[in-house]
Each structure stands twice: as C-alpha cells, then as structure tokens.
Design an enzyme around this catalytic site. Sequence first.
Site, PDB file in Angstrom:
ATOM      1  N   CYS A   1       0.321  33.330  11.178  1.00 32.95           N
ATOM      2  CA  CYS A   1       0.585  33.927  12.485  1.00 32.95           C
ATOM      3  C   CYS A   1       0.954  32.845  13.502  1.00 32.95           C
ATOM      4  CB  CYS A   1      -0.632  34.714  12.946  1.00 32.95           C
ATOM      5  SG  CYS A   1      -0.284  35.760  14.368  1.00 32.95           S
TER       6      CYS A   1
ATOM      7  N   GLU B   1       0.822  -1.198   0.000  1.00 33.17           N
ATOM      8  CA  GLU B   1       0.000   0.000   0.000  1.00 33.17           C
ATOM      9  C   GLU B   1       0.866   1.262   0.000  1.00 33.17           C
ATOM     10  OE1 GLU B   1      -2.109  -0.572   3.606  1.00 33.17           O
ATOM     11  OE2 GLU B   1      -3.503  -2.043   2.788  1.00 33.17           O
TER      12      GLU B   1
END
Length: 418
Positions: free
Chosen positions: A337, A268
Amino acid sequence: MQLTNQGYRLNENINPLDLVEKYDAPLYVYDSAIITRQFNRLNEAFKVPRLKINYACKALTNINILKLMKQLGAGLDTVSIQEVWLGLKAGFDPKDIMYTPNCVSIEEIEMAVKEGVRINIDNISILEQFGHLHPDIPVCIRVNPHILAGGSYKISTGHIDSKFGISIHQMPHVTRVVEATGLKIEGLHMHTGSDILDAGVFLQGAEILFNVASNFKDLEFVDFGSGFKVAYKPGGNATDIEALGEVLSSRFNKFCKNYGRDLTLVFEPGKFLVSESGYFLAKVNVVKQTISNVFAGVDSGLNHMIRPMFYDAHHEIINISRPEAKPRIYSIVGYICETDTFGNNRKIAEVQEGDILCFLNAGAYCYSMASNYNSRFRPAEVLLHNGQHHLIRQRETMDDILNNQVEVNLKTPQKQKV
C-alpha cells in the site's frame, strides 16, 4: 540465466519454473557457481604478495552463503555485532572477521572485543575511549579521503559531508591520541562508495591512504573497501577488475617497497561477489490497464526488494513463463500500500496473470533489506550448488510475525456508578 529451446534455464540447467513449482513464489534463488566465479576473478586480478578478500556480508547474510565464502577462502567484513555473531556461527576465525561499525556505542564495540575480532574505528571519540580501555589491542582506522564517488549519493561514503570515517585533515589529532594512549594501529581502511566505475578513484584514494600510512610504522594491512560496479543491463558498464588489478597492484607493490616490508592488500566486496548470483521470482497477480499505462502487479513489493524504490536501482525483468511471446510495454508494480514500482515502461514478453517474472541481479541488498511491512511474510531462499537446489531459508508464516510479540490483557476500565 540462459534462454534455450526448452525455455529459460539457470546456470546448472535448472528450470526456474520448477523451483517455483516446488518452493512457491515469491522466491530468491542464488547460484554458488557465479559467486565462486566472481571470487576467483577478483582473487586473480591483484598480483601482490599478500591479498585478503573480506566478504561484505551485509549484502547477503544467509549463513549458507557465509559458509560458502569461508570455503572459498574469504574473510568477513561486518558492520554490526549481530553480523559478527553470524560470522562466528558460520565458522570464521575471529581474526578473519573485520568489525567496521558506524555510530555505535562503546558498549557494542566492547562486545566485539570479547569475541576477538579485528576492530575498525571511524571516529576520534571512540578511538580515544578505546585507547584508554584497550591500549594493548591493535586496531584499524577508517579514513575519510574526501572523495565523492559512487553511483548514487546515498551510497557514496567518502565525501566531505559523509558520516563515515575520520577526516584526512584530522590525522594530527589521531596521532596525538595514539601517542597518548599507546594504541597500536595495525591497519588503515578506506571506502569511498559503491558502483565505482573509474579505476582512477581507487588510485586517487590509494595515494591519500599511502600518504597517511607514512605516519604509522607498524601497519599490517591497507584496506581499500570495495564499491566495484556490476552491470545491471545487457552490455552495461562494470568495473574492469583486471585493469584495476594491474595498475593498483603495481602501485601497491611500490608502496610496500618504500614502506620497508610487504603489507596485506585488503578488499571488502559485497555486491561484486553476490549480485549476479541472485534471481528473484515473483508471480503476476493482475494485469491492469489504465488510460495511460499497463501495470503488471506481482505478489511482492518493496517489502521484499526495496532497491528500485530506495536507490532508483535498475533490475532487468524477464517473463520466464512465455519467453517467445510478443513484447509489450509494462510498468511492474507490487502489492504494498505504497507506490512500489519495480520498473516503468519495460519491454517484456506479453504478460498474463499467473506468469512468473524474474528479476536479475537480486543477490545483493535485496533479501537482506527485506521487511514485514504490511505484515507480509518474507520469501524463501534457495541455493543452487553442484547441480542441486537446496532450501536455505523457509518462507515465513504467521507464527514468525507473532513470534516476539507479547499479548497483554488490556481491560477497559468500567465506569463507576454515581
């Protein structure tokens, strides 16, 4: 990305600066040729009668990438019902979709059952509930092998303290549940973590999984997850897929002979398939010199690419606007920020405001982990395919930010007169 006499070029001789001119920045760009190369390389490394590669789509879920994987012959590894729905929308056959959730409700698992996809169960509580509800539906069991592996503790999933999988020491309990409910176990699954360099980890896990498999006589496949490491720096370490393929194929074929029939070997991969295909292009807003540092602040941040802040992940950063300029030392930071640093003390060709910086290995867990933090728009995505570039996701607008918000009339109660 290659440096030529005409500046930097992407794989199909496309100038990345032209893409910024057309689609603006910040911008994600993916190269289908690199995805195809990685898929073929993995497909050819394992010499077993039956091999299945399921793309771990959480790495990059754009529906065009999913369609490309389907064309290549991949199945799909999903971890949510929403990823299942995306896979079905992309045209995958339900039986080519493996649903491997973690800590979800039985109600969500019921949704996956209705879609007809393969179910992978990673805890005994759900296994028992599922057995009572659907004894006629074959399932896969995710085993926790108690192996500490991976490049970071945050992406190591097979150790003893991990929330993932059913402990190998709980297999007797699993056997009792299976016998009591009549469940058919069609597969065993294991995923120890990401950024695994040592092939010995896979072999160690294989021995554990093969030992567990002896308790289940109707298996169709054994799934080793993934975790293959890719190089994030020039000359960096990466999993030797060819060497791993040689030793693991030999051991798997021997196991199948002892088991009595050929099973399917499943992997996978997510990062291995798409990481190197991705480029993230951002514009320098400001060059800011302090008493101890020189910052190159770009029009992006952890809202677009959180891996450096979340995983301490390294992404090479190139100034593609002036490749021949004298290198200087910069810290590349964002406009959020928060302290959103992409890289500290990086040697980069001299940066000027307005330059375009390119972040490499931006195909996996970058856009898929993006957000609207600070109410910023998520960027556009472009796919390079057969010499052409295609817009595969539009840049967000304020309408997208407000789309699901519901404005209500909040009247301030008036003070009553005495």
